[in-house]
Design an enzyme around this catalytic site. Structure first.
Site, short mmCIF file in Angstrom:
data_model
loop_
_atom_site.label_atom_id
_atom_site.label_comp_id
_atom_site.label_asym_id
_atom_site.label_seq_id
_atom_site.Cartn_x
_atom_site.Cartn_y
_atom_site.Cartn_z
N VAL A 9 0.87 -1.17 0.00
CA VAL A 9 0.00 0.00 0.00
C VAL A 9 0.91 1.22 0.00
CG1 VAL A 9 -2.03 -1.05 1.09
CG2 VAL A 9 -0.22 -0.06 2.52
N SER A 10 0.35 2.37 -0.39
CA SER A 10 1.18 3.56 -0.56
C SER A 10 1.44 4.33 0.72
CB SER A 10 0.53 4.50 -1.57
OG SER A 10 0.45 3.87 -2.82
N THR A 11 0.48 4.32 1.63
CA THR A 11 0.63 5.14 2.83
C THR A 11 0.48 4.31 4.09
OG1 THR A 11 -1.72 5.72 2.87
CG2 THR A 11 -0.25 7.20 1.66
#
Length: 190
Positions: A9-11
């Site tokens: 996931v990005s964050t």
């Protein structure tokens, strides 16, 4: 043969649970996970670990291709590395299996769309920033370097390295402040 699962996931506030459950259900032997941007492969140590350990017949499994890469170039580089090791790439939620011609074609199409989506998002963001600037709402990031302090230290006879050390900034930043902008003249040749 090993099946390596990769979840991303990005964050840090996003959750990996759904991806991990899908990878477990798909029979992954080992699942690596990280919370890093997909816009580049730089700094994605868990992905690199999988690529380093893959052997002939191994599978790199993701839930969707956008969990692996957001650009065609990165996606193709990853696929090349997997193939060079004699492995294949598969996705649980998409008909991707690089050991088949149809799976490879579908992967390439999805990669094009993932990169297109990223570029559209970037364009919308830049348009929003331009609109906010025009309205006087967005002023950009506040300066993080005290330019007056740099100039005072320079006037006191300190060099760029010492100024950078004292202010905990890079020397290049110091040079940009203390070196006057040099105008370049263009000369015609010939």
């Amino acid at each position: 043969m090993a099946i390596y699962g990769y979840a991303r996931v990005s964050t840090t506030d996003q959750d990996l649970t759904i991806q991990i459950e899908a990878l477990n259900k798909a029979g992954c032997d080992i699942i690596r996970q990280e919370k890093k941007s997909g816009s580049t492969v730089d700094g994605r140590t868990e992905l690199q670990t999988i690529l380093d350990f893959m052997r002939h017949g191994d599978v790199l499994m993701v839930t969707r291709v956008d969990r692996l890469a957001r650009s065609i170039a990165d996606l193709q580089d990853i696929v090349r590395q997997v193939r060079a090791k004699g492995g294949s790439l598969r996705a649980t939620d998409q008909p991707i299996d690089t050991s088949t011609a149809a799976g490879k074609a579908f992967l390439d199409m999805l990669g094009v769309f993932a990169e297109f989506e990223t570029n559209l998002r970037r364009e919308r963001q830049m348009e929003g920033i331009a609109k906010a600037k025009a309205a006087g709402v967005y002023k950009g990031r506040p300066a993080s370097i005290d330019m007056a302090a740099v100039k005072e230290m320079q006037a006191a006879g300190l060099g760029a390295t010492e100024i950078a050390r004292r202010l905990n900034i890079g020397r290049a930043s110091v040079y940009r402040i203390i070196s006057p902008a040099k105008e370049r003249s263009v000369t015609a040749v010939g």
